[in-house]
Enzyme design. Structure first.
Site, PDB file in Angstrom:
ATOM      1  N   ASP A   1       4.669   3.839   5.472  1.00 37.07           N
ATOM      2  CA  ASP A   1       4.340   2.767   4.540  1.00 37.07           C
ATOM      3  C   ASP A   1       5.093   3.063   3.231  1.00 37.07           C
ATOM      4  OD1 ASP A   1       1.816   0.626   4.289  1.00 37.07           O
ATOM      5  OD2 ASP A   1       2.235   1.630   2.406  1.00 37.07           O
TER       6      ASP A   1
ATOM      7  N   ASP B   1      -6.148   1.805  12.680  1.00 43.28           N
ATOM      8  CA  ASP B   1      -7.498   1.260  12.544  1.00 43.28           C
ATOM      9  C   ASP B   1      -7.657   0.343  11.344  1.00 43.28           C
ATOM     10  OD1 ASP B   1      -7.245   3.456  10.626  1.00 43.28           O
ATOM     11  OD2 ASP B   1      -9.376   3.110  10.254  1.00 43.28           O
TER      12      ASP B   1
END
Ligand code: XMP
Ligand code: MG
Length: 187
Positions: free
Chosen positions: A113, A169
């Site tokens: 990220d 998740d």
């Protein structure tokens, strides 16, 4: 109860399947072949270091396709400042059990990220007298990069959306979906 082998349907939080299970499997095959080729001459087992928890399914699939000798270990980290203005700060919560010195290390991570996690880990492991430190990352969000990180084995590039499944998740849910799904943005 017999476990269901059917593909779990999208729930109301999930907008669409971004990467299906067959596409994932083919890509993991390709990455494993490349790793097998690149490390074919090593003289001691390759140290796979999975970053908990998100990497656990990718790591399990990847390592079972490896023909080069390897051992598996895990670390847990905690990151701060992802959404704040400050630069991301990363802290080791659980270190490897194995001593990494004199080994070739392959960090296995779910997603790149900002790049803060991997740049911290690469720097930390390189400082431990390792023979080499490389990274296998299942997903990459190029639009979010803040620090440059070199990735040797990359699964897929994705847009800047929150994804779940295949280890990833949302509030601990959806990790075991066999595909990568995009979530609806939170209102
Ligand atoms: P940095 O910013 O350090 O962060 O590269 C990598 C970590 O951010 C988390 N992350 C996600 N987790 N779905 C997730 O389940 C996503 O879309 C997502 N984007 C970032 C993840 O923990 C990763 O290790
Ligand atoms: Mg992670």
């Amino acid at each position: 109860m017999t476990p269901s082998l059917s593909i779990p349907p999208l729930t109301k939080d999930l907008a669409r399947v971004l990467i299906d299970a067959d596409t994932i499997s083919r890509r993991v095959d390709e990455l494993a072949q490349k790793i097998n080729h690149d490390y074919k001459d090593i003289t001691e087992p390759l140290m796979l270091v999975g970053v908990l928890k998100g990497s656990f399914i990718f790591l399990a699939d990847l390592c079972r396709r490896l023909t080069v000798p390897h051992v598996v270990d895990f670390i847990a980290i905690s990151s701060y400042g992802h959404k704040g203005d400050k630069r991301g700060e990363v802290r080791m919560l659980m270190d490897t059990r194995e001593n990494l010195s004199d080994h070739h290390v392959l960090i296995v991570e779910d997603i790149l990220d900002s790049g803060n996690t991997l740049s911290y880990l690469i720097k930390t492991f390189k400082a431990r007298n390792t023979k080499s430190v490389s990274t296998a990352v299942f997903l990459d969000k190029p639009a979010r990069h803040e620090v440059p990180v070199e990735i040797e084995y990359m699964g897929f590039e994705i847009p800047d959306v929150w994804v779940v499944g295949y280890g990833l998740d949302y509030k601990e849910q959806y990790r075991t979906l066999p595909y990568i799904a995009e979530m609806y943005p939170k209102k």
